[in-house]
Design a protein around this motif. Structure first.
Motif, mmCIF file in Angstrom:
data_model
loop_
_atom_site.group_PDB
_atom_site.id
_atom_site.type_symbol
_atom_site.label_atom_id
_atom_site.label_comp_id
_atom_site.label_asym_id
_atom_site.label_seq_id
_atom_site.Cartn_x
_atom_site.Cartn_y
_atom_site.Cartn_z
ATOM 1 N N TYR A 1 -7.636 -1.502 0.111
ATOM 2 C CA TYR A 1 -6.502 -1.695 -0.722
ATOM 3 C C TYR A 1 -6.959 -3.614 -1.327
ATOM 4 C CZ TYR A 1 -2.310 -2.493 -2.759
ATOM 5 O OH TYR A 1 -1.038 -2.748 -3.082
ATOM 6 N N VAL B 1 -14.707 5.781 8.332
ATOM 7 C CA VAL B 1 -14.140 5.961 7.104
ATOM 8 C C VAL B 1 -14.242 4.406 6.529
ATOM 9 C CG1 VAL B 1 -11.816 5.062 6.211
ATOM 10 C CG2 VAL B 1 -12.451 7.329 7.847
ATOM 11 N N LYS C 1 1.019 -0.980 0.359
ATOM 12 C CA LYS C 1 -0.406 0.040 -0.439
ATOM 13 C C LYS C 1 0.708 1.460 0.092
ATOM 14 C CE LYS C 1 -3.763 1.810 2.748
ATOM 15 N NZ LYS C 1 -4.956 1.843 3.717
ATOM 16 N N ALA D 1 -10.556 7.806 1.809
ATOM 17 C CA ALA D 1 -9.162 7.717 2.382
ATOM 18 C C ALA D 1 -9.565 8.314 4.090
ATOM 19 C CB ALA D 1 -8.626 9.084 1.819
ATOM 20 N N SER D 2 -8.688 7.281 5.115
ATOM 21 C CA SER D 2 -8.565 7.525 5.876
ATOM 22 C C SER D 2 -8.385 8.818 6.609
ATOM 23 C CB SER D 2 -8.386 6.928 7.048
ATOM 24 O OG SER D 2 -6.584 6.452 6.620
ATOM 25 N N ASP E 1 1.842 2.077 -3.873
ATOM 26 C CA ASP E 1 0.641 2.536 -3.585
ATOM 27 C C ASP E 1 0.692 4.057 -4.011
ATOM 28 O OD1 ASP E 1 1.161 0.523 -6.065
ATOM 29 O OD2 ASP E 1 -0.654 -0.624 -4.545
ATOM 30 N N PHE E 2 0.642 4.116 -2.692
ATOM 31 C CA PHE E 2 0.937 5.867 -2.421
ATOM 32 C C PHE E 2 2.432 6.369 -2.484
ATOM 33 C CE2 PHE E 2 -1.954 6.527 1.769
ATOM 34 C CZ PHE E 2 -2.736 5.244 1.419
ATOM 35 N N TYR F 1 -8.318 4.359 -8.081
ATOM 36 C CA TYR F 1 -8.384 5.210 -6.866
ATOM 37 C C TYR F 1 -8.272 4.812 -5.388
ATOM 38 C CZ TYR F 1 -7.008 9.422 -4.437
ATOM 39 O OH TYR F 1 -6.508 10.462 -3.618
ATOM 40 N N PHE G 1 -7.092 2.976 -1.048
ATOM 41 C CA PHE G 1 -7.154 2.986 0.369
ATOM 42 C C PHE G 1 -8.279 2.149 0.855
ATOM 43 C CE2 PHE G 1 -7.482 7.086 -1.633
ATOM 44 C CZ PHE G 1 -6.730 7.712 -1.570
ATOM 45 N N ARG H 1 3.633 10.858 -8.715
ATOM 46 C CA ARG H 1 2.963 11.429 -9.812
ATOM 47 C C ARG H 1 2.217 12.981 -9.320
ATOM 48 N NH1 ARG H 1 0.237 7.863 -13.110
ATOM 49 N NH2 ARG H 1 -1.109 8.640 -14.035
ATOM 50 N N GLN H 2 2.296 13.336 -8.555
ATOM 51 C CA GLN H 2 2.012 14.741 -7.635
ATOM 52 C C GLN H 2 3.274 15.231 -8.247
ATOM 53 O OE1 GLN H 2 -0.533 16.766 -6.679
ATOM 54 N NE2 GLN H 2 -1.518 14.740 -6.714
ATOM 55 N N ASP I 1 -4.612 7.948 5.594
ATOM 56 C CA ASP I 1 -4.117 7.765 4.026
ATOM 57 C C ASP I 1 -3.875 9.271 3.614
ATOM 58 O OD1 ASP I 1 -4.250 5.238 3.869
ATOM 59 O OD2 ASP I 1 -6.518 5.333 3.586
ATOM 60 N N ARG J 1 4.123 5.666 -4.890
ATOM 61 C CA ARG J 1 3.859 6.036 -6.936
ATOM 62 C C ARG J 1 2.981 6.786 -7.583
ATOM 63 N NH1 ARG J 1 2.311 0.277 -8.837
ATOM 64 N NH2 ARG J 1 4.228 -0.066 -7.378
ATOM 65 N N LEU J 2 1.554 7.283 -6.377
ATOM 66 C CA LEU J 2 0.684 8.282 -6.466
ATOM 67 C C LEU J 2 1.059 9.385 -5.723
ATOM 68 C CD1 LEU J 2 -2.459 8.079 -6.882
ATOM 69 C CD2 LEU J 2 -2.516 8.566 -4.250
ATOM 70 N N LEU K 1 -0.229 10.653 2.300
ATOM 71 C CA LEU K 1 -0.145 10.955 0.785
ATOM 72 C C LEU K 1 0.953 12.138 1.309
ATOM 73 C CD1 LEU K 1 -3.249 9.941 -1.392
ATOM 74 C CD2 LEU K 1 -1.116 9.106 -1.661
ATOM 75 N N SER L 1 -10.714 12.082 -2.249
ATOM 76 C CA SER L 1 -10.552 11.199 -1.200
ATOM 77 C C SER L 1 -11.132 10.778 -0.470
ATOM 78 C CB SER L 1 -9.334 11.385 -1.156
ATOM 79 O OG SER L 1 -8.465 12.222 -2.545
#
Lengths: 404, 222
Positions: free
Chosen positions: B112, B78, A3, A303-304, A6-7, B106, B110, A13-14, A307, A9-10, A311, A298
């Motif tokens: 997952y 959540v 996870k 998204a918590s 993946d974050f 996307y 979260f 991008r930003q 999260d 990678r995200l 990010l 998000s």
């Protein structure tokens, strides 16, 4: 874990999307890191030279152990203490010695070292210019190079000559009483550039025989197997209640002094790091504000708060890593400038005083400094990201989604 | 058989102001397509945010998919959002720097899922909403209708029992709006997904199994 990847990678991008802004921000940190790296390298370079100079000019592995004063009483060096010193690990040779002084009939003072010939050999590897070492318990002596010159010049004493020295004792009322002793010079040492050059060296037992009562040793000379082990041996000596002295003490004080100098240099350089950190805070606060809606969406999409924090901090991590790498590279560059232009300037301005520096690099960049620089950049960036990240996580998603 | 949405006396009063929502009580069954019609300012968004667990009611209770919602437990909220609810917004709200495919994937970052599963699920849903050939386009390269299709696919990605749509056609022309409504209706029937769609246009009532009207914070069935 996946996870987080993946974050990462995200966030990448930003970061890529806002390349210019991220680079400028990272550059702010980088300059701070570069300044610190260059300053610390500069300090380390000077430390290195100072220590190298001490190493070359002095006998690092020799320790002089003397008695110490504890709570007002003197801890003398007895035979058993000397034996304990000899048994300390990494001690190659140890020789208890007497230090007394004679004077000639013409009042030339002579410092005397009373040491066994085999100890002298093991500790100092004496090279003779002429003559021989003294036999045990005899009044035959060995002269240091300078002392031999002096005696020859002012007293006309040559090797093989018998001459008279005066030993001054003080009685219990402090009144001096002189005794005369005839000694014979049996050999001369080659010039050594150390303390032995000015000494008269004779057998230990011959010195102790000069006194009526048995006296404790004045010192024990210790030869350590390797310069690396000198500090450890010194500590062991101190734990015996004795005092250790030697060239290593100079290195210690150089280290203490340079630690302080480097600390001060770094503090000034670190001010630019604070500025860099504020830049990160500013960039990330702006970035969070611009992405208010995105963050709200998000959250609506699952998204918590954690999260969101992750990010934002991941982006800061990138800024920190870029800043750390660029900062290290710049730091290497600054050090190179110090080593080329800076050194030439210094030598031209100070003349002979610093000409020794020509052989060395003025700034010494070590892998440790670079690793530390990188870590400082990363940690500082993460710390700077905490406030913006929390700000993002505390957003009300309803209002955030409505934000335009 | 429990209702998918069970709202009982939901009330929302913002501090120092008139009630934004008063006494909303209704139930919606599994797979139902419901529209909520009301003027702007009537409390539609407030109600939708409460149903979506983004906002908490001042009083009243809510059960989603048979589970009572505890609005004080934010971690639980959540996980409800992740598992029970899909959102479709008026502004589409796709992430501008992600492709259609990535936008649909996307939420699975979260909630997952492994990358392969994400790609498969998102690909299938994009195909279903008729965007098979546009997976690698950025939102800016898509028309409004296409963007909203991507958003619908995104809302479906965790296979939630409830989709909440806030004026999903508010930014679209008449023809495209009709297409979006019929797509939602079809999907609702296929997947037995409950659609709760807020709109201020009565004409799309024809797609709905039932319609509510929200006037001055009170929900009434039409």
């Amino acid at each position: 874990m996946t996870k987080l990847l993946d974050f990462a990678r995200l966030s990448a991008r930003q970061v890529r999307k806002k390349r210019m802004r991220v680079l400028l921000t990272a550059f702010g940190i980088a300059i701070g890191i570069a300044a610190v790296v260059a300053m610390v390298s500069f300090g380390e370079g000077i430390r290195y030279q100072a220590i190298e100079t001490i190493r070359q000019q002095s006998d690092l592995t020799l320790i002089e152990v003397t008695g110490s004063v504890k709570d007002g009483t003197v801890i003398p060096i007895t035979e058993s203490k000397a034996e304990l010193v000899r048994k300390i690990p990494h001690v190659e040779a140890a020789g208890p010695v007497y230090r007394v002084s004679f004077s000639t009939l013409r009042q030339t003072y002579i410092d005397v070292l009373g040491i066994r010939a085999e100890d002298l050999r093991a500790l100092f590897r004496p090279a003779l210019a002429s003559g021989e070492l003294y036999p045990a318990s005899s009044s035959q002596v060995l002269l240091g190079h300078e002392l031999a010159e002096k005696l020859k010049k002012y007293e006309g004493i040559r090797e093989g000559d018998l001459f008279t020295v005066v030993i001054r004792d003080y009685n219990e009322y402090g009144a001096p009483s002189d005794r005369k002793l005839a000694i014979k010079t049996g050999g001369t040492l080659r010039a050594r550039e150390d303390a032995l050059d000015t000494l008269l060296i004779m057998d230990r037992d011959a010195v102790s025989a000069l006194s009526n009562e048995s006296m404790p040793y004045n010192a024990v000379y210790v030869r350590v197997d390797d310069p690396e082990n000198v500090m450890a041996v010194a500590r062991d000596v101190q734990s015996l209640g004795l005092t250790a002295n030697g060239a290593f003490r100079q290195i210690e004080s150089v280290n203490r002094f340079m630690d302080l100098v480097i600390l001060f240099l770094s503090i000034f350089a670190a001010i630019s790091l604070v500025v860099g950190a504020l830049m990160i805070v500013n960039t990330m606060v702006m970035s969070v504000y611009e992405r208010t809606r995105e963050i709200g969406v998000s959250m609506a999409l699952g998204a918590s708060q954690g999260d969101v924090v992750t990010l934002i901090l991941t982006e800061c991590l990138y800024i920190g890593m870029i800043g750390g790498i660029v900062g290290d590279l710049l730091g290497i560059f600054f050090s190179w400038v110090i080593n080329t232009a800076g050194k030439a300037y210094l030598i031209s301005q100070t003349g002979d005083l610093f000409s020794a520096f020509a052989r060395y690099d003025l700034a010494l960049v070590t892998p440790g400094i670079l690793i530390a620089g990188f870590l400082v950049a990363v940690i500082l960036s993460l710390v700077s990201g905490i406030y913006p990240a929390l700000q993002a996580a505390r957003m009300n998603p309803v209002e955030a989604i409505r934000h335009t | 058989m429990h209702a998918t949405i069970e709202a009982d006396n939901l009330r929302k009063v913002y501090r120092g102001s008139i009630p934004a929502l008063g006494e909303a009580s209704f139930t919606v069954g599994k797979g139902e397509f419901v529209t909520l019609i009301g003027r702007s300012g009537s409390g539609k968004s407030t109600l939708l945010n409460i149903l979506g667990c983004l906002d908490s009611p001042s009083s009243g209770t809510l059960s989603l998919d048979g589970v009572p919602v505890d609005f004080r437990d934010s971690a639980r909220l959540v996980s409800i959002r992740r598992q029970k609810i899909g959102f479709v917004f008026q502004q589409f709200n796709l992430l501008p720097h992600l492709t259609a495919q990535e936008n649909v994937e996307y939420p699975m970052l979260f909630n997952y899922r492994e990358p392969e599963e994400r790609a498969r699920t998102a690909g299938g849903l994009l195909e279903r909403v008729g965007l098979d050939g546009r997976k690698d386009h950025l939102p800016a390269e898509l028309s409004g209708g296409e963007q909203q299709r991507v958003a619908i696919a995104r809302a479906l990605v965790s296979d939630p029992p409830i989709i909440l749509a806030d004026e999903p056609t508010g930014n679209l022309d008449q023809k495209t709006s009709g297409e979006i409504f019929s797509l939602m209706q079809e999907i609702g029937r296929e997947r037995k997904t409950t659609f709760f769609v807020v709109t201020h246009e009565r004409e799309f009532g024809e797609y709905a199994d039932r319609s509510f009207r929200l006037v001055d914070g009170t929900v009434t069935a039409i």
